[in-house]
Design a protein around this motif. Sequence first.
Motif, PDB file in Angstrom:
ATOM      1  N   ALA A   1       0.903  -1.088   0.039  1.00 14.81           N
ATOM      2  CA  ALA A   1       0.116  -0.002  -0.108  1.00 14.81           C
ATOM      3  C   ALA A   1       0.899   1.548   0.098  1.00 14.81           C
ATOM      4  CB  ALA A   1      -0.817   0.019   1.240  1.00 14.81           C
ATOM      5  N   ILE A   2       0.297   2.230  -0.519  1.00 16.61           N
ATOM      6  CA  ILE A   2       0.862   3.618  -0.343  1.00 16.61           C
ATOM      7  C   ILE A   2       0.220   4.503   0.691  1.00 16.61           C
ATOM      8  CG2 ILE A   2       1.021   5.971  -1.489  1.00 16.61           C
ATOM      9  CD1 ILE A   2       1.348   4.420  -4.179  1.00 16.61           C
ATOM     10  N   GLU A   3       0.889   4.848   1.705  1.00 15.66           N
ATOM     11  CA  GLU A   3       0.292   5.616   2.801  1.00 15.66           C
ATOM     12  C   GLU A   3       0.771   7.014   2.966  1.00 15.66           C
ATOM     13  OE1 GLU A   3       0.375   1.813   6.051  1.00 15.66           O
ATOM     14  OE2 GLU A   3       1.496   3.625   6.275  1.00 15.66           O
ATOM     15  N   VAL A   4      -0.409   7.934   3.267  1.00 16.36           N
ATOM     16  CA  VAL A   4      -0.229   9.432   3.114  1.00 16.36           C
ATOM     17  C   VAL A   4      -0.462   9.959   4.506  1.00 16.36           C
ATOM     18  CG1 VAL A   4      -0.894  11.457   2.115  1.00 16.36           C
ATOM     19  CG2 VAL A   4      -0.640   9.436   0.638  1.00 16.36           C
ATOM     20  N   LEU A   5       0.558  10.716   4.957  1.00 18.64           N
ATOM     21  CA  LEU A   5       0.241  11.565   6.127  1.00 18.64           C
ATOM     22  C   LEU A   5       0.472  13.098   5.933  1.00 18.64           C
ATOM     23  CD1 LEU A   5       0.091  11.858   9.500  1.00 18.64           C
ATOM     24  CD2 LEU A   5       2.553  11.923   9.465  1.00 18.64           C
ATOM     25  N   ILE A   6      -0.625  13.789   6.070  1.00 15.71           N
ATOM     26  CA  ILE A   6      -0.762  15.213   6.102  1.00 15.71           C
ATOM     27  C   ILE A   6      -1.168  15.737   7.485  1.00 15.71           C
ATOM     28  CG2 ILE A   6      -1.466  17.180   4.765  1.00 15.71           C
ATOM     29  CD1 ILE A   6      -2.196  15.152   2.316  1.00 15.71           C
ATOM     30  N   LYS A   7      -0.100  16.517   8.133  1.00 12.94           N
ATOM     31  CA  LYS A   7      -0.309  16.695   9.513  1.00 12.94           C
ATOM     32  C   LYS A   7      -0.017  18.208   9.590  1.00 12.94           C
ATOM     33  CE  LYS A   7       0.643  15.324  14.499  1.00 12.94           C
ATOM     34  NZ  LYS A   7       1.204  14.467  14.946  1.00 12.94           N
TER      35      LYS A   7
ATOM     36  N   LYS B   1      -9.781   3.524  -4.746  1.00  8.75           N
ATOM     37  CA  LYS B   1      -9.943   2.247  -3.759  1.00  8.75           C
ATOM     38  C   LYS B   1      -9.307   2.522  -2.389  1.00  8.75           C
ATOM     39  CE  LYS B   1     -11.133  -0.486  -7.744  1.00  8.75           C
ATOM     40  NZ  LYS B   1     -10.903   0.458  -8.824  1.00  8.75           N
ATOM     41  N   GLY B   2      -9.010   3.797  -1.964  1.00  5.86           N
ATOM     42  CA  GLY B   2      -8.409   3.673  -0.635  1.00  5.86           C
ATOM     43  C   GLY B   2      -9.201   4.177   0.388  1.00  5.86           C
ATOM     44  N   SER B   3      -8.392   4.370   1.653  1.00  8.48           N
ATOM     45  CA  SER B   3      -9.315   4.668   2.773  1.00  8.48           C
ATOM     46  C   SER B   3      -8.891   5.822   3.243  1.00  8.48           C
ATOM     47  CB  SER B   3      -9.139   3.494   3.971  1.00  8.48           C
ATOM     48  OG  SER B   3      -7.959   3.520   4.250  1.00  8.48           O
ATOM     49  N   LEU B   4      -9.615   6.763   3.819  1.00  4.85           N
ATOM     50  CA  LEU B   4      -9.258   8.166   4.298  1.00  4.85           C
ATOM     51  C   LEU B   4      -9.951   8.226   5.759  1.00  4.85           C
ATOM     52  CD1 LEU B   4      -8.636  11.288   4.006  1.00  4.85           C
ATOM     53  CD2 LEU B   4     -10.820  11.456   2.857  1.00  4.85           C
ATOM     54  N   SER B   5      -9.056   9.026   6.613  1.00 12.17           N
ATOM     55  CA  SER B   5      -9.226   9.124   7.874  1.00 12.17           C
ATOM     56  C   SER B   5      -8.803  10.647   8.373  1.00 12.17           C
ATOM     57  CB  SER B   5      -8.434   8.179   9.086  1.00 12.17           C
ATOM     58  OG  SER B   5      -8.690   8.676  10.233  1.00 12.17           O
ATOM     59  N   ILE B   6      -9.755  11.394   9.009  1.00 10.81           N
ATOM     60  CA  ILE B   6      -9.328  12.714   9.470  1.00 10.81           C
ATOM     61  C   ILE B   6      -9.664  12.963  10.557  1.00 10.81           C
ATOM     62  CG2 ILE B   6      -9.909  15.409   8.766  1.00 10.81           C
ATOM     63  CD1 ILE B   6     -11.007  14.591   6.098  1.00 10.81           C
ATOM     64  N   LYS B   7      -8.640  13.375  11.549  1.00 10.34           N
ATOM     65  CA  LYS B   7      -8.668  13.680  13.020  1.00 10.34           C
ATOM     66  C   LYS B   7      -8.269  14.850  13.326  1.00 10.34           C
ATOM     67  CE  LYS B   7      -7.892   8.564  14.046  1.00 10.34           C
ATOM     68  NZ  LYS B   7      -6.820   7.805  14.619  1.00 10.34           N
ATOM     69  N   SER B   8      -9.193  15.735  13.960  1.00  9.10           N
ATOM     70  CA  SER B   8      -8.722  17.031  14.086  1.00  9.10           C
ATOM     71  C   SER B   8      -9.163  17.586  15.621  1.00  9.10           C
ATOM     72  CB  SER B   8      -9.156  18.291  13.104  1.00  9.10           C
ATOM     73  OG  SER B   8      -8.850  19.581  13.384  1.00  9.10           O
ATOM     74  N   LYS B   9      -8.364  18.342  16.162  1.00 15.05           N
ATOM     75  CA  LYS B   9      -8.928  18.825  17.483  1.00 15.05           C
ATOM     76  C   LYS B   9      -8.576  20.296  17.723  1.00 15.05           C
ATOM     77  CE  LYS B   9      -8.152  17.708  22.438  1.00 15.05           C
ATOM     78  NZ  LYS B   9      -7.194  16.958  23.422  1.00 15.05           N
ATOM     79  N   LYS B  10      -9.277  21.177  18.161  1.00 10.63           N
ATOM     80  CA  LYS B  10      -9.127  22.589  18.562  1.00 10.63           C
ATOM     81  C   LYS B  10      -7.910  22.961  19.134  1.00 10.63           C
ATOM     82  CE  LYS B  10     -13.205  24.356  16.963  1.00 10.63           C
ATOM     83  NZ  LYS B  10     -13.257  25.639  16.053  1.00 10.63           N
ATOM     84  N   GLU B  11      -7.209  23.914  18.365  1.00 10.55           N
ATOM     85  CA  GLU B  11      -5.817  24.341  18.739  1.00 10.55           C
ATOM     86  C   GLU B  11      -4.727  23.507  19.053  1.00 10.55           C
ATOM     87  OE1 GLU B  11      -8.211  27.544  19.102  1.00 10.55           O
ATOM     88  OE2 GLU B  11      -5.919  27.642  19.184  1.00 10.55           O
ATOM     89  N   VAL B  12      -5.075  22.130  18.542  1.00  8.48           N
ATOM     90  CA  VAL B  12      -3.913  21.296  18.240  1.00  8.48           C
ATOM     91  C   VAL B  12      -3.669  20.845  17.068  1.00  8.48           C
ATOM     92  CG1 VAL B  12      -3.543  18.640  18.859  1.00  8.48           C
ATOM     93  CG2 VAL B  12      -4.804  19.995  20.593  1.00  8.48           C
ATOM     94  N   GLY B  13      -4.507  20.860  15.931  1.00  8.68           N
ATOM     95  CA  GLY B  13      -4.274  20.600  14.669  1.00  8.68           C
ATOM     96  C   GLY B  13      -5.156  19.566  13.883  1.00  8.68           C
TER      97      GLY B  13
END
Length: 632
Positions: free
Chosen positions: A575-581, A611-623
């Motif tokens: 798999a190809i894994e992507v991290l954008i933070k 055909k991939g999976s996407l996860s978005i995690k966010s928190k106020k004042e953290v990013g």
Amino acid sequence: MKECIVLVLCLISSFLHSQELSKSDDASQQIPLINKDSLTAEGLYSSGTVALKSKNYEDALYNFKLGRELAKKNDDEYLTTLGDFYLATYFYETKDIPEALTYTDKALTSFQNQNRQADVAKCQYYLGRIYRQISDFEKALFHSFEALRINETSNEIKEIANCFSLIGSIYILTGDLNESELNFLKALKLQEQNKNDKELVTSYRNLGVLNQKRGNYQSALNYFNKGLLKIEKLSINDIDILDTKAILLGNIGSTLRQQGKPNESLDFLFQALAIKKELKRDRSTAHTCNDIAETYIEIKRYDEAKKFALEAADLSKVVSANNRRWAYYLISKCDYALKNYKSSVDNFKIYSRLKDSIFTIQKATRFNELQIQYDTEKRDFQIEAQKKDITLLDTQNKLKSQFLWFGGIGLLSLFGFVLALKSRQKAKKDIQQQEYFTQRLIESQEIERTRVSKDLHDSVGQQLTFMKKKAQNLDQLELSSLANAALEEVRSISRDLYPATLKQLGLTKSIEQLLFDLDGETEMFFSVEIDDINTSFNDAETLNFYRFIQESVNNVLKHSLAKTLIVNIVKGKNAIEVLIKDNGQGFQTSKSMLHNSLGLKTMAERIRILKGSLSIKSKKEVGTTILVKIPV
């Protein structure tokens, strides 16, 4: 025979230049192209260095190239490599960063092979400066520390101090003020021991800027004034000293304004302006004009403020996009105060266009996005209504079951199950149709973008090129400059509409170029790690993956207010894994928010197509953190 030709050329150049000097009222300040002592590689390099210092770029390049040719002809490897290094300094000063990097890397490799550690340290130091200029702070620090390590081994006190100063200046750009101060103080201590007044001035200026950023204005002024006192003891005819003096005067002026002393601020700013104009430092002069304009705005002298802001905009037309952008903001502010509302709006539009030019593509497709949002919300409403109908039928069935007892219960349960199954199938079909619609819409958008991009490039671009050449032929320099600026804007829009680099460079290099360009347009710190993924997708998938990265990063730049952005693309076995933070303000990742955001829906659809999976995690004042996994 070749030696004779070179000697004759040198003598002719020397004679012609001496004739020019004899016509000058102040010949002592002229820089000779070649003199009688310069008929060696070392002499030519020395003449080129003096010419470069005086911004006489044509003479500098001539001397460096001729010196390198002589060294190469004499088969002198060291002097030939030294020529590469001097050419790197020329390209750095003339803002040709790719050529500066090429020649510095070439010189570094050759010096390492020759085991000339002092020159290796010099190249490492210069690479640190170049990478700092293009905001690649990780590489800038790496090369700076390499130079420091070599200089500490050989105990070169002056060079060690210079390395500490460079490292401190890099940390101040990344926002790590404590590390910056630590390195500046180390440099200052060594310069005081070495009694190097010229370098001490630089350290005082650096520490002044650091305290100014912290809001310690009095400490900043103390350092700036120490620098001015040292300058009085140095040669006032030295161009670098005059330049530094002008910068210090400007720093004092801006600090006094921040202290609420506008009249004192103007005294220092005008002193700085006079020196910068004399030295013809357009970029620095534009910066000071903006400072003067800001100061006049504070004391409500808007006519004077506008005059200097206009001058800043004109001076920075070519040399500084940031100064030009800020100048138009100040012009707009002055026009508003002077009740020239239409002009204020027009100039604010210019400011906004310069500020947001990298987001042109989003503005161009806004109407399509509104249509997509309407259609999507309409389908969502229909699905929600169907769910309510199912709930109502279930309630009615329960009432009937009270009368029909066991047989009725069984029959109605069967009926309810069949109805629910059909409703579920219908909802699933609606979702599939919606996904199909979205996919076709994305494809049609890309087709339209490609068409518009080609039309801009082939039609408008050619017309502007013709206009530019015709203006040049008629010596209409201002018209030529405007045509060139318009041509560059058209090319920028064309590139955003369709990334032609995908076919020219491949997916990996195109993403690197995209992030490099965005890095140059913002003060945000980028950390990038990308594996080679050129062979992982077909053409359609390549474009979707590129657009996903582009949309994700642009969202961070527009909304997050982050200081740091990490982009990692790792190719694993399966798999190809992507991290954008980012470390920005974050947002609430509720289901309704994710459901109603058109931008997030488009991103999710692109990953679904892959055909991939996407996860978005966010928190106020953290990013915010975006994780993607695409099977290979």
